[in-house]
Each structure stands twice: as structure tokens, then as C-alpha cells.
Design a protein around this motif. Structure first.
Motif, PDB file in Angstrom:
ATOM      1  N   MET A   1       0.812  -1.213   0.000  1.00 54.81           N
ATOM      2  CA  MET A   1       0.000   0.000   0.000  1.00 54.81           C
ATOM      3  C   MET A   1       0.845   1.262   0.000  1.00 54.81           C
ATOM      4  O   MET A   1       0.411   2.309  -0.479  1.00 54.81           O
ATOM      5  N   GLN A   2       2.062   1.176   0.539  1.00 54.73           N
ATOM      6  CA  GLN A   2       2.933   2.339   0.603  1.00 54.73           C
ATOM      7  C   GLN A   2       3.620   2.631  -0.728  1.00 54.73           C
ATOM      8  O   GLN A   2       4.126   3.728  -0.946  1.00 54.73           O
ATOM      9  N   ARG A   3       3.658   1.653  -1.613  1.00 56.90           N
ATOM     10  CA  ARG A   3       4.345   1.818  -2.888  1.00 56.90           C
ATOM     11  C   ARG A   3       3.546   2.737  -3.804  1.00 56.90           C
ATOM     12  O   ARG A   3       2.320   2.635  -3.877  1.00 56.90           O
ATOM     13  N   GLN A   4       4.237   3.624  -4.505  1.00 61.32           N
ATOM     14  CA  GLN A   4       3.574   4.558  -5.406  1.00 61.32           C
ATOM     15  C   GLN A   4       4.517   4.966  -6.528  1.00 61.32           C
ATOM     16  O   GLN A   4       5.732   4.789  -6.440  1.00 61.32           O
ATOM     17  N   ALA A   5       3.932   5.505  -7.582  1.00 57.06           N
ATOM     18  CA  ALA A   5       4.684   5.854  -8.775  1.00 57.06           C
ATOM     19  C   ALA A   5       5.756   6.891  -8.469  1.00 57.06           C
ATOM     20  O   ALA A   5       5.501   7.881  -7.780  1.00 57.06           O
ATOM     21  N   GLY A   6       6.956   6.652  -8.994  1.00 61.43           N
ATOM     22  CA  GLY A   6       8.038   7.617  -8.884  1.00 61.43           C
ATOM     23  C   GLY A   6       8.796   7.599  -7.577  1.00 61.43           C
ATOM     24  O   GLY A   6       9.713   8.395  -7.384  1.00 61.43           O
ATOM     25  N   ILE A   7       8.436   6.710  -6.646  1.00 63.81           N
ATOM     26  CA  ILE A   7       9.084   6.658  -5.330  1.00 63.81           C
ATOM     27  C   ILE A   7       9.490   5.217  -5.018  1.00 63.81           C
ATOM     28  O   ILE A   7       8.700   4.291  -5.188  1.00 63.81           O
ATOM     29  N   ILE A   8      10.724   5.041  -4.567  1.00 66.43           N
ATOM     30  CA  ILE A   8      11.157   3.729  -4.099  1.00 66.43           C
ATOM     31  C   ILE A   8      10.976   3.682  -2.590  1.00 66.43           C
ATOM     32  O   ILE A   8      11.591   4.458  -1.854  1.00 66.43           O
ATOM     33  N   THR A   9      10.125   2.798  -2.143  1.00 61.45           N
ATOM     34  CA  THR A   9       9.778   2.701  -0.723  1.00 61.45           C
ATOM     35  C   THR A   9      10.654   1.669  -0.022  1.00 61.45           C
ATOM     36  O   THR A   9      10.692   0.507  -0.418  1.00 61.45           O
ATOM     37  N   LEU A  10      11.351   2.104   1.006  1.00 64.80           N
ATOM     38  CA  LEU A  10      12.195   1.213   1.789  1.00 64.80           C
ATOM     39  C   LEU A  10      11.402   0.582   2.933  1.00 64.80           C
ATOM     40  O   LEU A  10      10.399   1.141   3.392  1.00 64.80           O
ATOM     41  N   ALA A  11      11.880  -0.547   3.379  1.00 63.76           N
ATOM     42  CA  ALA A  11      11.393  -1.155   4.620  1.00 63.76           C
ATOM     43  C   ALA A  11      12.601  -1.727   5.339  1.00 63.76           C
ATOM     44  O   ALA A  11      13.569  -2.171   4.702  1.00 63.76           O
ATOM     45  N   GLY A  12      12.578  -1.701   6.659  1.00 65.15           N
ATOM     46  CA  GLY A  12      13.716  -2.209   7.410  1.00 65.15           C
ATOM     47  C   GLY A  12      13.309  -2.738   8.764  1.00 65.15           C
ATOM     48  O   GLY A  12      12.212  -2.437   9.267  1.00 65.15           O
ATOM     49  N   LEU A  13      14.181  -3.530   9.342  1.00 65.76           N
ATOM     50  CA  LEU A  13      13.912  -4.091  10.668  1.00 65.76           C
ATOM     51  C   LEU A  13      15.206  -4.278  11.451  1.00 65.76           C
ATOM     52  O   LEU A  13      16.269  -4.492  10.893  1.00 65.76           O
TER      53      LEU A  13
END
Length: 408
Positions: free
Chosen positions: A114-126
Motif C-alpha cells: 500500500m505504501q508503494r507509489q509511482a516515482g518513489i522507491i519505498t524502503l522497509a527495514g527491521l
């Protein structure tokens, strides 16, 4: 698979036929694996397990120790799948309530989507701390094993601690490659709800080196980084976690950055073709055929279908340097679920470049058609659906808008 004490229970792992993802039965529908592990570990005092997560109790989707922040080799570079495998392993190792409120792995996956969107690379980390049995826990009599069950060991009334504390740290982008459409630029963000940890109090700072010549910069959640590169290719991003005790953990990932431009991306690039190749392999130089390529232009249909208007992008490859339409050829892509699979990409999975490759190598149309395309006689107007799996009637209205544009 398992090591240390859990080697003793290798036979029970043969019963692991289902993708159970939580040992407390709340995450799984098939409880075969859960029931076996619960029976083996039933006698243990679960409250004594540090952080409530025991690696030996988990279904290991990946080797957690490989991502302890100190092993920096190609095999430990992270991807979207890496983050999910690590979290699934941790979640399935939750053995007591002290593990805290770990969300369902599918929820984490959907949250990232859901966080992913056009033109943006969405990171996730733990960053998590967890426990595992000491390699010599059984041989050193730190636990007792009777009838395939593990018991706490007491010597003169003193509990023998069989556990060691481990750490895991990983950060990854949502995709492994990105087309920046001629600019070699990209926007990156780490949303706060995609940075998860059971040990936030241990963290002093976090930083990132995006291989753009800026070095390490403080990495805060909900902060956009506008990255610009002088060229495309593979970029290695390094993430650094500094703990309060001064120790440093690192995580690395690779991302392929392309311009997305036919003229820039394919200029003098060696093409290999495939089994359907009907033309000689050579270095394609589209610039010798075409003079000017526009950036993808957003377009929206004039008419709605079932209350919604189709949208997408139109890219024009002019056969002249003036940027004028003289002999237009409109090409509408086929089925492209890219808005679902790679929402970061403006034009989905199929592009104008893919179309030209298919034409050249005989995968689309005849050799005569290919010759017409590559003699520079056509101005190609390529239509990328914003929703390639949408109603065909709705996308047809978008195509009508393109036709009207060309005619005008």
C-alpha cells in the motif's frame, strides 16, 4: 536449516509440510508444524527466553545469522523477499507474550504494498534481538532432553541459562530495478510504519549511503531523499545502524538504475536476441533511425466508463530532430499489470523499448514491418496504460484520446 540443539530434532522438521508462520497458532491454518514444535518445547519456561523469540522454535525461511549486520557479502544483499523471509522467521519463533505485538506477516506485506507509489522507491527495514540455544546447550547440560522434549536445567536450584542473544538488521527497497525516464534520478523514502524493531532503545542513529557521491547521511523515517546520478547501472546502497554501545551494523542492497529512454538506454547496447530471433544480432543504435524522444506524457481519457476515466502515459519517438509528427504510428501496449506488480514505474512492465526489441527480433509482426519501423520513416506514439488490467472499454477511451491528439 536448524543447527545447534535443534539438530537433535531434525526428524520433526520432516513434518514441516505447511507454510505455517507463527508458532502460537494465530498465524497459521495448518497446525502440523506448530503442534510438533509446541510439544517438543512444552516443558520449557517460555518466560526465560530473551525477547520472547527463539530461533530454534521457528520455521526458518532464511538464516537469520547471515543478516547480523557484520557479514557483508553478495549473498547477504537484501531484497523485498529478504525482509519478508526474516520477519516470517522471527514471527514463527515467537514463543511467549514477551515477543510483543508482532503483526501478521501478510499484514506487513500488504502494508508495504500500500505504501508503494509511482516515482518513489519505498524502503522497509527491521532491527530485532532474538534468542537461540547455545551450540553446546545439550552437551554442557544446560538443558535436559527426555522423550524428545526439552526441559530447563537446574543445578543446586540455580537455573542454567542455555540461551544466547542475537541481532538481525536489514533494509531493502521495494524493487530491484528502476527506470528514471532520462534523468537518472529517483526519490526514496522509509515510512515510519515500515521501520520495525523490538529494540528501538538500543539505536543511537541510522544512516545511508546511496552511492550518489554524498556519502552517509542521516536516515530518518518519513523523509524523502532526492537522488541524482550521473549514469545508470547497478548502485549499491549501504545502510548503517549505530547502537548506543558504539557497535555498528550494516545492510547492503543493489538496485539497477536505468534512464528508461530508448535513445539513451539502447544506444550502442549489444542485444542478444532470443530463440525467435529472425534478424542478425548486432549493436542497435536507435539514434541512427530516430532523432528525438519525448518523456512519458500523462494523459487522461475524455469520457468515463462506469464512472471512471482511464489514464496512462504517451511517449513519442520522433523520426526527426524537430519533434514534429509527420508519419505517425500509434502503438498501444497489451496486457500490462505493472501498476500492481511494479507500481513505482510510471509505464509499468512493458515499455516502448520492449516493443522495439520485439519488432526487431521478429517477436512482433513480420520482417517487412520491422524494416518499416527501423528505416526511420515512422513517428511512433506509444501508449502505456495506467491500469493495464482495466476494462478494455475504459482503456479504449484513452486510446481514442491519443488518436484525437495525433489527428489534431
Amino acid at each position: 536449516m536448524k543447527k545447534s540443539i535443534s539438530i537433535y530434532f531434525g526428524l520433526c522438521l520432516l513434518l514441516c509440510f505447511s507454510l505455517s508462520v507463527n508458532a502460537q497458532n494465530s498465524f497459521s491454518s495448518d497446525t502440523t508444524f506448530n503442534n510438533q514444535m509446541n510439544a517438543i518445547f512444552a516443558p520449557l519456561d517460555k518466560s526465560k527466553v530473551p525477547f520472547g523469540i527463539l530461533q530454534d522454535f521457528s520455521m526458518e525461511f532464511t538464516n537469520l545469522a547471515a543478516y547480523n549486520g557484520t557479514i557483508l557479502v553478495d549473498s547477504t544483499k537484501t531484497t523485498y523477499a529478504t525482509i519478508m523471509d526474516i520477519y516470517n522467521t522471527l514471527a514463527s519463533g515467537a514463543i511467549s507474550i514477551s515477543a510483543g505485538n508482532m503483526v501478521h506477516p501478510l499484514y506487513l506485506d500488504s502494508l508495504w504494498q500500500m505504501q508503494r507509489q509511482a516515482g518513489i522507491i519505498t524502503l522497509a527495514g527491521l532491527f530485532y534481538q532474538y534468542a537461540s540455544f547455545l551450540p553446546n546447550a545439550a552437551s554442557s547440560n544446560l538443558v535436559t532432553i527426555t522423550n524428545n522434549q526439552i526441559y530447563d536445567k537446574f543445578v543446586n536450584g540455580v537455573w542454567q541459562n542455555p540461551y544466547q542473544t542475537q541481532k538481525v538488521f536489514a533494509v531493502s527497497p521495494s524493487i530491484n530495478s528502476y527506470n528514471s525516464y532520462g534523468t537518472y534520478s529517483v526519490k526514496v523514502e522509509l515510512p515510519s510504519n515500515l521501520w520495525i524493531s523490538n529494540s528501538l532503545s538500543l539505536i543511537s542513529s541510522m544512516s545511508a549511503d546511496f552511492a550518489d557521491g554524498q556519502g552517509f547521511r542521516n536516515l530518518a523515517t518519513n523523509q524523502f531523499f532526492n537522488l541524482t546520478y550521473s549514469s545508470g547501472g547497478i548502485k549499491t546502497w549501504v545502510f548503517k545502524l549505530t547502537l548506543a554501545n558504539g557497535s555498528v551494523l550494516q545492510s547492503r542492497t543493489d538496485i539497477q538504475l536505468d534512464s528508461g529512454s530508448v535513445l539513451a538506454f539502447n544506444l550502442n547496447k549489444e542485444e542478444t536476441g532470443g530463440v525467435c530471433n529472425t534478424r542478425p544480432i548486432k549493436k542497435l543504435n536507435y539514434k541512427s533511425y530516430y532523432g528525438f524522444e519525448s518523456s512519458p506524457q500523462p494523459i487522461t481519457a475524455d469520457a468515463a466508463f462506469y464512472g471512471q476515466k482511464a489514464s496512462g502515459y504517451m511517449t513519442i519517438l520522433y523520426a526527426n530532430s524537430e519533434g514534429k509528427l509527420r508519419k505517425p504510428l500509434i502503438v498501444a501496449e497489451g496486457f500490462d499489470p505493472g501498476d500492481i506488480l511494479v507500481p513505482e514505474q510510471l509505464t509499468g512492465e512493458q515499455t516502448l523499448s520492449d516493443f522495439l526489441k520485439d519488432v526487431y527480433y521478429g517477436n512482433s509482426g513480420s520482417v517487412n514491418f520491422s524494416n518499416l519501423i527501423f528505416n526511420g520513416g515512422y513517428d511512433i506514439i506509444y501508449v502505456d496504460w495506467g491500469h493495464g488490467a482495466d476494462f478494455i472499454e475504459r482503456n479504449a477511451m484513452l486510446l481514442e484520446k491519443v488518436i484525437n491528439y495525433v489527428n489534431a
